[in-house]
Write a protein that holds these residues in place. Structure first.
Motif, PDB file in Angstrom:
ATOM      1  N   GLY B 108      -0.714 -52.396  27.160  1.00 58.81           N
ATOM      2  CA  GLY B 108      -2.108 -52.768  27.024  1.00 58.81           C
ATOM      3  C   GLY B 108      -3.021 -51.632  27.421  1.00 58.81           C
ATOM      4  O   GLY B 108      -2.559 -50.543  27.781  1.00 58.81           O
ATOM      5  N   GLU B 109      -4.296 -51.898  27.370  1.00 55.50           N
ATOM      6  CA  GLU B 109      -5.261 -50.844  27.630  1.00 55.50           C
ATOM      7  C   GLU B 109      -6.599 -51.478  27.994  1.00 55.50           C
ATOM      8  O   GLU B 109      -6.977 -52.508  27.464  1.00 55.50           O
ATOM      9  N   TRP B 122     -13.772 -52.930  26.914  1.00 55.39           N
ATOM     10  CA  TRP B 122     -12.747 -53.620  26.133  1.00 55.39           C
ATOM     11  C   TRP B 122     -11.497 -53.832  26.960  1.00 55.39           C
ATOM     12  O   TRP B 122     -11.073 -52.943  27.695  1.00 55.39           O
ATOM     13  N   SER B 124      -7.627 -55.165  26.306  1.00 52.79           N
ATOM     14  CA  SER B 124      -6.714 -55.559  25.229  1.00 52.79           C
ATOM     15  C   SER B 124      -5.934 -56.821  25.586  1.00 52.79           C
ATOM     16  O   SER B 124      -5.399 -57.477  24.707  1.00 52.79           O
ATOM     17  N   ASP B 125      -5.836 -57.151  26.874  1.00 54.19           N
ATOM     18  CA  ASP B 125      -5.062 -58.332  27.249  1.00 54.19           C
ATOM     19  C   ASP B 125      -5.834 -59.626  27.008  1.00 54.19           C
ATOM     20  O   ASP B 125      -5.257 -60.612  26.574  1.00 54.19           O
ATOM     21  N   THR B 126      -7.117 -59.602  27.311  1.00 53.57           N
ATOM     22  CA  THR B 126      -7.908 -60.810  27.081  1.00 53.57           C
ATOM     23  C   THR B 126      -8.629 -60.724  25.741  1.00 53.57           C
ATOM     24  O   THR B 126      -9.158 -61.708  25.259  1.00 53.57           O
ATOM     25  N   ARG B 127      -8.642 -59.559  25.129  1.00 55.64           N
ATOM     26  CA  ARG B 127      -9.392 -59.256  23.913  1.00 55.64           C
ATOM     27  C   ARG B 127     -10.863 -59.674  24.049  1.00 55.64           C
ATOM     28  O   ARG B 127     -11.425 -60.300  23.168  1.00 55.64           O
ATOM     29  N   PHE B 245     -17.708 -47.724  19.322  1.00 57.91           N
ATOM     30  CA  PHE B 245     -16.848 -48.900  19.406  1.00 57.91           C
ATOM     31  C   PHE B 245     -17.475 -50.034  18.615  1.00 57.91           C
ATOM     32  O   PHE B 245     -18.660 -50.326  18.762  1.00 57.91           O
ATOM     33  N   ASN B 246     -16.715 -50.620  17.735  1.00 66.01           N
ATOM     34  CA  ASN B 246     -17.141 -51.830  17.047  1.00 66.01           C
ATOM     35  C   ASN B 246     -16.146 -52.909  17.400  1.00 66.01           C
ATOM     36  O   ASN B 246     -14.951 -52.715  17.215  1.00 66.01           O
ATOM     37  N   PRO B 247     -16.615 -54.017  17.919  1.00 64.77           N
ATOM     38  CA  PRO B 247     -15.651 -55.041  18.343  1.00 64.77           C
ATOM     39  C   PRO B 247     -14.810 -55.501  17.158  1.00 64.77           C
ATOM     40  O   PRO B 247     -15.335 -55.744  16.076  1.00 64.77           O
ATOM     41  N   PRO B 248     -13.504 -55.597  17.350  1.00 67.65           N
ATOM     42  CA  PRO B 248     -12.633 -56.054  16.272  1.00 67.65           C
ATOM     43  C   PRO B 248     -12.915 -57.525  15.958  1.00 67.65           C
ATOM     44  O   PRO B 248     -13.456 -58.243  16.798  1.00 67.65           O
ATOM     45  N   PRO B 249     -12.560 -57.986  14.751  1.00 70.02           N
ATOM     46  CA  PRO B 249     -12.947 -59.327  14.295  1.00 70.02           C
ATOM     47  C   PRO B 249     -12.488 -60.470  15.192  1.00 70.02           C
ATOM     48  O   PRO B 249     -13.195 -61.463  15.324  1.00 70.02           O
ATOM     49  N   ASN B 250     -11.321 -60.354  15.805  1.00 68.52           N
ATOM     50  CA  ASN B 250     -10.832 -61.510  16.567  1.00 68.52           C
ATOM     51  C   ASN B 250     -11.123 -61.396  18.056  1.00 68.52           C
ATOM     52  O   ASN B 250     -10.524 -62.084  18.854  1.00 68.52           O
TER      53      ASN B 250
END
Lengths: 283, 362
Positions: B108-109, B122, B124-127, B245-250
């Motif tokens: 993760g990151e 950001w 990555s674990d909780t998105r 950074f653009n938040p990813p869709p999910n």
């Protein structure tokens, strides 16, 4: 066979035919087919489980698994990471332990050596066939993952660990990188297996010993006090696989892992060579 | 028999390569500088754009410690985690208003992106992607203190350089090489024999004077107890793509301000749980953190996840008591910590006696 066949051809042709027959033997074995089927089932199970427990994006958990609902290719990423610590070394140990010890136990090794092919070349061919097997098992996991992922989930852009996105093509490129890296790490395990296989005439013993080595490495990595030797263990570098999912790609971990794998291949390959070329083949 | 010499030779060559005998560690050709000259150039140096990887390692002879205090993330690296193991951080620095920091976990990151007035965090674990817009004007032109759980060499060096006063001897040592760059070495030695710190070595880049590494040695030990150094660094301007950074869709997108932004747990600031105060000055400074957890109560106050683990861990430490009360002592070569039964935590590079004295003052 035509009479006019040149005499220089057999050297390569025999080698190529020999390799093909080795690979053919691998693929025809019921046991190996079963291993491939089990490995292919891993991504399928992951995919179906995630599909059943999430409803239209809701309830998606975090981490790698959570990304699956967003992009099916993550089934392949997740499956590779799941199988690499134990399943893949197991699949390699079973086949690598067989290489020389299997022939010896069946009594076919001396017939094989009666063919005008040097022992060095015989060993190289066996090892090349192992290389094919390593690539095959990692590819099967990735391919099954991609197929089940595409069927069950949407596949647009790939969200990387850094929160940035890669195109689908970029994602597939990273998956290919993961497959190659995993195969190289498994080749290191195969080299250990090949060496152990030259030590015994009991293939089961060679398989068990190889698997034991792989598991012991996993255990050692889990002990923080042994921090100093961790960089020298294959298992410490397996999860560097995830570095391929960062943006930008993190090369240093992959490079270290690859160098270590090459080191294992060279050391255990030469050990196997020294043992096999000096060994008395009595059965 | 002779064939067995092949694997032996191969293993030998690999060992030699690994030990660095063949690596072209360029003999650093740096003009000699006095400690005073180096100190002056460090204080004047401005940080040029760079990108690199920082590895922070602590080897105090302790087992892996559970997290303390950071309860907003499962991967939070709390105060105690700085004391064991190793943490890797990637940093891109494009100037005062462009930064990116990535804390790496094995799978993760956690990232912080700063680009002009936009600040994104950001996980990555909780998105969860959290966005904050910095106030316009002067504040937007300055670097914001990015709260991360990992120290950079520059931060650690700044901490160490603050210590320089009459209680510190500053000397230079032979030049070295950090992350492939020639570096000056500055050695700070506390005069105060109460301090557990034997010496602090700063590695300063020969060309830019940017701190490339900080190593701390415990008193009477020649092994590095704490090390934060670049393993890789490039002094060139990273492209703009590293900072956008653009938040990813999910992802779950949250809006925040600089103050409400869920900060990555910062051990230097005591992880945000409870209040942090500094007692004393110089090398024997003791950090006092209140409200860590009430071990006397039937249930610990901060009884969520990792904090609970940390409290369980702490209560397993040796019990100490005195006129100041009672508590648990966490002891190592470089750092001692005292958690009193009423939930106060005292940490410092000092002998336990000084911690007891500090605890006696309510």
């Amino acid at each position: 066979m035509s009479v006019a066949e040149p005499l220089t051809k057999p050297v390569l042709a025999v080698g190529g035919r020999f390799l093909l027959s080795e690979i053919g033997m691998q693929l025809r074995r019921r046991r190996n087919q079963l291993i491939l089927a089990v490995l292919a089932a891993v991504p399928v199970i992951i995919g179906i489980a995630v599909k059943l427990t999430t409803h239209d994006g809701a309830g998606a958990t975090g981490g790698l698994i959570g990304n699956i609902t967003n992009n099916g290719i993550f089934v392949a990423f997740t499956a590779l990471i799941v199988v690499i610590p134990i399943f893949l070394p197991m699949a390699v140990a079973v086949v690598a332990g067989e290489t020389v010890a299997g022939e010896a136990s069946l009594g076919t090794l001396r017939y094989l050596l009666a063919v005008p092919v040097g022992r060095t070349r015989l060993l190289l061919t066996k090892f090349a066939a192992m290389g094919f097997w390593c690539l095959l098992i990692t590819s099967v996991v990735a391919l099954a993952g991609v197929i089940i992922g595409v069927i069950l989930f949407p596949s647009a852009h790939v969200t990387l660990l850094s929160g940035t996105q890669a195109t689908l093509l970029g994602g597939v490129g990273r998956l290919v990188g993961m497959v190659l890296y995993a195969a190289l790490m498994m080749l290191a395990v195969a080299a250990i297996g090949l060496f152990i296989s030259t030590l015994t005439e009991v293939p089961i013993a060679a398989m068990a010993a190889t698997l034991t080595v792989a598991i012991v490495m996993q255990v050692l990595v889990a002990v923080p006090q042994l921090h100093a030797i961790h960089p020298w263990l294959i298992s410490d570098h397996l999860l560097n696989l995830a570095d391929l999912l960062r943006d930008p790609l993190r090369v240093s971990g992959l490079r270290d892992g690859a160098l270590l794998a090459v080191g294992y291949v060279v050391v255990f390959g030469s050990l196997a060579w020294a043992r096999f070329t000096t060994k008395d083949v009595t059965s | 028999m002779i064939r067995w010499s092949a694997p032996v030779a191969v293993a030998g060559v690999i060992a030699l390569i690994a030990s660095g005998v063949f690596s072209a560690d360029a003999n650093p050709n740096l003009a000699p500088q006095t400690a005073g000259q180096l100190l002056a150039s460090v204080s004047q140096a401005s940080t040029p754009p760079f990108s690199g990887t920082v590895v922070e390692k602590a080897s105090l002879g302790l087992p892996e410690l559970p997290n303390l205090g950071g309860d907003n993330s499962t991967n939070s690296q709390g105060l105690l985690s700085l004391l064991s193991g190793s943490h890797t951080t990637r940093i891109w620095y494009g100037g005062e208003t462009k930064q990116r920091i990535a804390l790496l976990d094995s799978l993760g990151e956690q990232d912080v992106f700063r680009n002009g007035r936009d600040l994104w965090q950001w996980d990555s674990d909780t998105r969860v992607a959290t966005h904050a817009v910095l106030p316009a004007g002067a504040a937007a032109e300055r670097p914001v203190p990015l709260q991360t759980s990992s120290l950079t060499p520059a931060q650690a060096a700044a901490e160490a350089l603050q210590m320089i006063d009459s209680t510190t001897t500053v000397t230079t040592d032979h030049t070295g090489s950090v992350a492939g760059r020639s570096a000056y070495t500055l050695v700070l030695t506390p005069k105060d024999s109460q301090s557990l710190v034997g010496s602090v070595r700063l590695s300063l880049d020969g060309a830019t004077r940017v701190p490339l590494g900080v190593q701390v040695f415990a008193r009477g030990s020649d092994r590095v107890a704490f090390d934060v150094s670049f393993t890789q660094v490039r002094f060139s301007t990273p492209g703009d793509e590293f900072f956008t950074f653009n938040p990813p869709p999910n992802a779950t997108v949250k809006q925040g301000t600089l103050d409400t932004l869920p900060q990555l747990p910062n051990p230097a600031a005591g992880s945000g749980t409870g209040r942090v105060r500094k007692l004393g000055t110089g090398w024997t400074t003791i950090m006092r953190i209140d409200g860590v957890g009430d071990l006397t109560g039937s249930k610990a106050r901060a009884a969520t996840g990792s904090s609970q683990n940390a409290l369980t861990f702490l209560s397993a430490l040796p019990t100490v008591s005195g006129t100041w009360g009672s508590g648990h002592l966490f002891s190592s070569a470089l750092v001692n910590g005292l958690l009193t039964s009423d939930g106060r935590l005292f940490v410092g590079s000092v002998p336990p006696q000084l911690l007891y004295q500090a605890a006696a003052q309510k």
